[in-house]
Scaffold this motif. Structure first.
Motif, PDB file in Angstrom:
ATOM      1  N   SER A 175      -0.292 -58.247 -40.269  1.00  0.00           N
ATOM      2  CA  SER A 175       0.561 -58.668 -39.155  1.00  0.00           C
ATOM      3  C   SER A 175       1.887 -59.235 -39.654  1.00  0.00           C
ATOM      4  O   SER A 175       2.952 -58.926 -39.123  1.00  0.00           O
ATOM      5  CB  SER A 175      -0.173 -59.699 -38.295  1.00  0.00           C
ATOM      6  N   PHE A 176       1.816 -60.069 -40.694  1.00  0.00           N
ATOM      7  CA  PHE A 176       3.018 -60.701 -41.245  1.00  0.00           C
ATOM      8  C   PHE A 176       4.027 -59.661 -41.715  1.00  0.00           C
ATOM      9  O   PHE A 176       5.235 -59.847 -41.609  1.00  0.00           O
ATOM     10  CB  PHE A 176       2.639 -61.633 -42.404  1.00  0.00           C
ATOM     11  N   HIS A 177       3.520 -58.545 -42.239  1.00  0.00           N
ATOM     12  CA  HIS A 177       4.392 -57.484 -42.743  1.00  0.00           C
ATOM     13  C   HIS A 177       4.735 -56.459 -41.660  1.00  0.00           C
ATOM     14  O   HIS A 177       5.288 -55.390 -41.961  1.00  0.00           O
ATOM     15  CB  HIS A 177       3.755 -56.800 -43.949  1.00  0.00           C
ATOM     16  N   GLY A 178       4.410 -56.781 -40.396  1.00  0.00           N
ATOM     17  CA  GLY A 178       4.813 -55.934 -39.273  1.00  0.00           C
ATOM     18  C   GLY A 178       4.057 -54.640 -39.147  1.00  0.00           C
ATOM     19  O   GLY A 178       4.531 -53.697 -38.491  1.00  0.00           O
ATOM     20  N   LEU A 179       2.866 -54.561 -39.734  1.00  0.00           N
ATOM     21  CA  LEU A 179       2.064 -53.328 -39.680  1.00  0.00           C
ATOM     22  C   LEU A 179       1.143 -53.388 -38.459  1.00  0.00           C
ATOM     23  O   LEU A 179      -0.040 -53.711 -38.562  1.00  0.00           O
ATOM     24  CB  LEU A 179       1.272 -53.164 -40.975  1.00  0.00           C
ATOM     25  N   LEU A 206      -1.009 -61.722 -32.521  1.00  0.00           N
ATOM     26  CA  LEU A 206      -0.013 -61.719 -31.449  1.00  0.00           C
ATOM     27  C   LEU A 206       1.424 -61.445 -31.910  1.00  0.00           C
ATOM     28  O   LEU A 206       2.158 -60.740 -31.202  1.00  0.00           O
ATOM     29  CB  LEU A 206      -0.086 -63.041 -30.670  1.00  0.00           C
ATOM     30  N   PRO A 207       1.873 -61.952 -33.068  1.00  0.00           N
ATOM     31  CA  PRO A 207       3.262 -61.646 -33.468  1.00  0.00           C
ATOM     32  C   PRO A 207       3.543 -60.159 -33.627  1.00  0.00           C
ATOM     33  O   PRO A 207       4.602 -59.675 -33.212  1.00  0.00           O
ATOM     34  CB  PRO A 207       3.405 -62.376 -34.808  1.00  0.00           C
ATOM     35  N   THR A 208       2.614 -59.421 -34.225  1.00  0.00           N
ATOM     36  CA  THR A 208       2.859 -57.984 -34.417  1.00  0.00           C
ATOM     37  C   THR A 208       2.783 -57.233 -33.093  1.00  0.00           C
ATOM     38  O   THR A 208       3.451 -56.213 -32.910  1.00  0.00           O
ATOM     39  CB  THR A 208       1.874 -57.390 -35.451  1.00  0.00           C
ATOM     40  N   ILE A 209       1.990 -57.736 -32.155  1.00  0.00           N
ATOM     41  CA  ILE A 209       1.953 -57.143 -30.811  1.00  0.00           C
ATOM     42  C   ILE A 209       3.308 -57.321 -30.129  1.00  0.00           C
ATOM     43  O   ILE A 209       3.824 -56.415 -29.481  1.00  0.00           O
ATOM     44  CB  ILE A 209       0.816 -57.775 -29.980  1.00  0.00           C
ATOM     45  N   GLY A 210       3.877 -58.525 -30.277  1.00  0.00           N
ATOM     46  CA  GLY A 210       5.195 -58.771 -29.703  1.00  0.00           C
ATOM     47  C   GLY A 210       6.264 -57.882 -30.316  1.00  0.00           C
ATOM     48  O   GLY A 210       7.110 -57.317 -29.616  1.00  0.00           O
ATOM     49  N   GLN A 211       6.216 -57.731 -31.648  1.00  0.00           N
ATOM     50  CA  GLN A 211       7.202 -56.900 -32.332  1.00  0.00           C
ATOM     51  C   GLN A 211       7.094 -55.438 -31.902  1.00  0.00           C
ATOM     52  O   GLN A 211       8.101 -54.733 -31.815  1.00  0.00           O
ATOM     53  CB  GLN A 211       7.007 -57.008 -33.842  1.00  0.00           C
ATOM     54  N   ALA A 212       5.852 -54.985 -31.631  1.00  0.00           N
ATOM     55  CA  ALA A 212       5.634 -53.590 -31.228  1.00  0.00           C
ATOM     56  C   ALA A 212       5.803 -53.391 -29.721  1.00  0.00           C
ATOM     57  O   ALA A 212       5.680 -52.262 -29.229  1.00  0.00           O
ATOM     58  CB  ALA A 212       4.231 -53.150 -31.648  1.00  0.00           C
ATOM     59  N   ASN A 213       6.078 -54.491 -29.009  1.00  0.00           N
ATOM     60  CA  ASN A 213       6.230 -54.444 -27.551  1.00  0.00           C
ATOM     61  C   ASN A 213       4.979 -53.851 -26.893  1.00  0.00           C
ATOM     62  O   ASN A 213       5.060 -53.113 -25.907  1.00  0.00           O
ATOM     63  CB  ASN A 213       7.482 -53.631 -27.176  1.00  0.00           C
ATOM     64  N   ALA A 214       3.821 -54.180 -27.445  1.00  0.00           N
ATOM     65  CA  ALA A 214       2.546 -53.649 -26.956  1.00  0.00           C
ATOM     66  C   ALA A 214       1.976 -54.606 -25.911  1.00  0.00           C
ATOM     67  O   ALA A 214       0.988 -55.314 -26.152  1.00  0.00           O
ATOM     68  CB  ALA A 214       1.578 -53.455 -28.113  1.00  0.00           C
ATOM     69  N   LEU A 215       2.610 -54.625 -24.738  1.00  0.00           N
ATOM     70  CA  LEU A 215       2.257 -55.592 -23.699  1.00  0.00           C
ATOM     71  C   LEU A 215       0.812 -55.452 -23.249  1.00  0.00           C
ATOM     72  O   LEU A 215       0.133 -56.458 -22.987  1.00  0.00           O
ATOM     73  CB  LEU A 215       3.201 -55.429 -22.505  1.00  0.00           C
ATOM     74  N   ARG A 216       0.329 -54.240 -23.161  1.00  0.00           N
ATOM     75  CA  ARG A 216      -1.049 -54.016 -22.692  1.00  0.00           C
ATOM     76  C   ARG A 216      -2.052 -54.725 -23.604  1.00  0.00           C
ATOM     77  O   ARG A 216      -2.978 -55.390 -23.137  1.00  0.00           O
ATOM     78  CB  ARG A 216      -1.316 -52.506 -22.665  1.00  0.00           C
ATOM     79  N   GLN A 217      -1.864 -54.565 -24.904  1.00  0.00           N
ATOM     80  CA  GLN A 217      -2.744 -55.245 -25.860  1.00  0.00           C
ATOM     81  C   GLN A 217      -2.582 -56.756 -25.763  1.00  0.00           C
ATOM     82  O   GLN A 217      -3.560 -57.510 -25.849  1.00  0.00           O
ATOM     83  CB  GLN A 217      -2.423 -54.784 -27.282  1.00  0.00           C
ATOM     84  N   GLY A 218      -1.363 -57.203 -25.567  1.00  0.00           N
ATOM     85  CA  GLY A 218      -1.108 -58.633 -25.436  1.00  0.00           C
ATOM     86  C   GLY A 218      -1.807 -59.232 -24.236  1.00  0.00           C
ATOM     87  O   GLY A 218      -2.383 -60.327 -24.313  1.00  0.00           O
TER      88      GLY A 218
END
Length: 376
Positions: A175-179, A206-218
């Motif tokens: 997650s920290f590396h944005g994967l 949650l941070p990587t979900i936000g970066q990916a704009n994956a609202l459904r998963q969030g």
């Protein structure tokens, strides 16, 4: 009445400890020294603890571990490394509890090569595959930017050894590396292994979900938090509101923020940052004023950098100068990020002399420092 007695007992105990401290200071050795060192460590008075510790001729490995852990948690981190090396020089054999502490210090210092050396020490002692040591090694490699070694180590761990801490360390690394994809795949594998995510898992995801704009998963994770009554956790609530802000649902972020009973500085900073992200600069400054003037909280350097960005966008020189004065009066150490934000604020407000003057004063500069002048 009971509180009075407790205060008296605490006062008497402190006097006894100070008497012992003075005795130890005078004598080369004292039987109460280990107990006194533990007492100071428990109070995070590391200077006193170290003073007493250094006078003990043969500290137990437990006491060595306590001192190394204290520095690994509270710094200076380099002291943790120095103590570890000194321990080896004196012929004291590290235990499986020593390595997680000294590896934590390596992570904080981004000392990858040193971490590899310590990895080898653990291997020679037959402790590298211990669940505590291997998890600490995994975390060290991940935080030092070597995901390949971290994942390789994770895959060598047996399924029995992969507890929630090990899974969380690997998930946090991805997650920290944005994967984002790899992070979610690892969460799925963890669930298949029969291990339920805890609040630390969700904070990492949650941070990587936000970066990916994956609202459904969030939203799915938010629903899980509600079912598990995790939302009272300020760290998790902050991660949720940050995720919603990055997914362009600022109203959801504000609802979560308003429902947090005990907001800390990081929670306030996340909400202020959400407003700045959406160019709601006036709302960001108003929330900052509430934080400082109404709730009497001290802004962190990260908060100040965010608020300075809002001042720059609004060309609010007065507010920006007030923030600069606050930093000077409070003795806040200005890191490069805050320094760059100050330069940008002065430059965008048309005060190029102020921007250039502050640039000259900065001890640590990066390319952003100069681009802030140019873009102003």
């Amino acid at each position: 009445m009971r509180r009075c007695f407790k205060r008296e007992e605490a006062s008497i105990l402190l006097q006894i400890y100070w008497q012992r401290h003075r005795q130890i200071h005078r004598l080369p050795c004292h039987s109460d020294a280990p107990q006194l060192a533990r007492y100071y460590i428990s109070r995070k008075e590391l200077q006193n603890a170290r003073h007493v510790f250094d006078k003990i001729p043969n500290p137990s490995v437990v006491l060595w571990n306590m001192m190394i852990r204290a520095y690994a948690w509270d710094g200076p981190f380099q002291q943790s490394i120095h103590l570890y090396n000194h321990m080896l020089q004196l012929g004291v054999t590290p235990t499986k509890f020593t390595f997680p502490f000294v590896l934590k210090a390596c992570s904080a210092l981004q000392a990858l090569q040193l971490g590899r050396v310590i990895h080898n020490h653990a291997h020679v002692l037959g402790l590298s595959m211990d669940v505590y040591v291997s998890t600490a090694l995994l975390d060290m490699y991940a935080k030092c930017g070597n995901l390949f070694e971290a994942y390789k180590l994770f895959n060598t761990m047996s399924y029995m050894d992969r507890d929630i801490v090990a899974w969380n360390a690997m998930i946090a690394a991805f997650s920290f590396h944005g994967l984002h994809v790899e992070t979610m795949q690892l969460v799925a594998q963890m669930l298949q292994a029969g291990i339920a995510p805890n609040s630390s898992t969700l904070v990492s995801v949650l941070p990587t979900i936000g970066q990916a704009n994956a609202l459904r998963q969030g939203k799915a994770i938010h629903a899980h938090c509600v079912r598990k009554f995790f939302c009272d956790n300020v760290v998790l609530a902050t991660a949720l509101l940050d995720m919603y802000a990055k997914c362009h649902y600022l109203s959801y972020a504000r609802k979560i923020f308003d429902n947090v009973n005990l907001k800390n500085e990081i929670c306030w900073s996340a909400m202020i940052g959400g407003y700045v992200l959406h160019d709601s600069m006036a709302d960001a400054l108003a929330l900052y004023d509430d934080m400082v003037c109404i709730y009497n909280l001290n802004p962190t350097p990260a908060t100040l950098a965010i608020v300075l960005r809002a001042c720059a966008q609004l060309t609010d020189l007065k507010k920006g100068k007030n923030l600069h004065c606050h930093m000077i009066k409070s003795g806040i150490q200005l890191d490069t990020t805050v320094g760059n934000s100050l330069i940008s604020m002065y430059a965008k407000c048309g005060i190029m002399d102020g921007a250039m003057g502050f640039l000259d004063e900065m001890t640590s500069k990066d390319p952003v420092s100069y681009s802030a002048i140019i873009s102003g």
